[in-house]
Design an enzyme around this catalytic site. Structure first.
Site, PDB file in Angstrom:
ATOM      1  N   HIS A 173      -7.991  -4.023  -0.782  1.00 45.06           N
ATOM      2  CA  HIS A 173      -7.438  -5.137  -0.822  1.00 45.06           C
ATOM      3  C   HIS A 173      -8.320  -6.179  -1.936  1.00 45.06           C
ATOM      4  O   HIS A 173      -8.275  -7.410  -2.257  1.00 45.06           O
ATOM      5  CB  HIS A 173      -7.521  -6.261   0.203  1.00 45.06           C
ATOM      6  N   HIS A 226       0.796  -1.059   0.068  1.00 41.73           N
ATOM      7  CA  HIS A 226       0.197  -0.009  -0.043  1.00 41.73           C
ATOM      8  C   HIS A 226       0.781   1.235  -0.094  1.00 41.73           C
ATOM      9  O   HIS A 226       0.303   2.325   0.278  1.00 41.73           O
ATOM     10  CB  HIS A 226      -0.840   0.038   1.336  1.00 41.73           C
TER      11      HIS A 226
END
Length: 333
Positions: free
Chosen positions: A218, A56
């Site tokens: 996700h 991320h």
């Protein structure tokens, strides 16, 4: 899968080795590269820790630095770090004023951060926690406690980091961080999947002419999948949901974050912000702070998110404060 890799199993640790080699202001503790901390902790200041899965960047570890965070426990790609790693980060960054945990609303992170706080308590380290839950698409109004933490956690980091840098105590830093959390809303849209290196194929499938509003970082399901629309129409749909939840009021002020999910050119992010700015201007709301770029990605996923923080005097001051990390710099204004 086309990626610059050696062994996919080494993806996270080799990434960290590169960061440590490039940025001497950060280091690691307890001999564990995944216990990522500032090299220069400040005595007497409230320590601020975060943690979460890799994949991320710059979330989560990218916000460790002056005026922001002091440490981050780093997990595998889309995986929570361990409670022991969180505890070791806590021990390192505690400088006598206690530690504030700020992390996203994901089950593994909650369990492990709670365990780390219990271990820290045995050592006499006082810990408070603020759990980011800004994703307006992931649960209904009235059940905000079920919402995921996504890019809007940036505002929580910024508020807490600035408050700690001012020398405020743990309870006050936690109060201001929670105030930022309560006043932040995020909505995202995905255009393509990402590939987890150790898996080696797309996490989900989506048509070349499709988009999914509300998809998580996700690949969690969103709230609607439909044909890709012009940018203005996409922003209108996203902002409609945010406007339903927060009354920004004529004459009010906001901070806006337009975030790329990893595979979207910055030029396109500015096209999205153009429409966001138009919508706020039409409501006589001033955008006092704006950040555009990659702040919370999902590997190479194409897509974007829009986060809005409703400002008051306190939050405006904290957003304006200076910050400098290897991944983010803000000059006071």
């Amino acid at each position: 899968m086309k990626k610059f890799l050696n062994d996919p199993a080494d993806f996270v640790d080799e990434m960290l080795e590169g960061i440590y080699a490039a940025h001497p202001d950060v280091t690691y503790t307890n001999g564990d590269k995944r216990c990522y901390v500032t090299a220069h902790p400040k005595k007497g200041k409230v320590g601020i820790a975060t943690g979460g899965g890799s994949g991320h960047l710059p979330l989560f570890l990218g916000y460790v630095g002056d005026g922001m965070l002091d440490g981050c426990a780093v997990g595998g790609v889309f995986q929570s770090p361990s409670s022991d790693q969180m505890y070791e980060v806590t021990r390192y960054i505690d400088q006598g004023a206690g530690v504030l945990y700020i992390y996203g609303n994901y089950t593994g992170d909650i369990i492990n951060f709670d365990m780390a706080a219990e271990m820290a308590d045995v050592d006499g380290i006082r810990v408070r926690s603020v759990v980011g839950n800004d994703d307006a698409a992931s649960s209904i109004v009235g059940e905000e406690h079920k919402r995921r933490g996504v890019a809007g956690i940036f505002f929580v980091y910024k508020a807490a980091g600035a408050a700690a840098a001012e020398g405020l105590d743990l309870d006050e830093v936690a109060r201001l961080a929670d105030k930022a959390r309560l006043n932040t809303r995020t909505i995202g849209v995905a255009l393509s999947s990402c590939v987890v290196p150790e898996v080696g194929h797309a996490t989900f499938s989506i048509g070349d002419d499709e988009m999914e509003i509300g998809m998580g970082i996700h690949g969690e399901p969103g709230i609607s999948r439909k044909k890709l629309a012009p940018a203005d129409a996409v922003v209108d749909e996203m902002m409609e949901r945010i406007f339903k939840e927060q009354d920004y009021g004529a004459g009010g002020e906001v901070a806006v974050l337009v975030n790329g999910l990893g595979g979207t050119p910055r030029e396109e992010l500015y096209i999205l912000y153009r429409r966001v700015a138009q919508l706020f201007a039409g409501r006589d709301v001033k955008v006092r702070h704006v950040w555009i770029g990659e702040f919370a990605t999902a590997m190479e996923m194409a897509g974007a998110s829009i986060s809005v923080l409703k400002l008051d005097g306190e939050l405006a001051r904290l957003m304006a404060a200076p910050a400098r990390t290897p991944f983010f710099t803000h000059v006071e204004r």
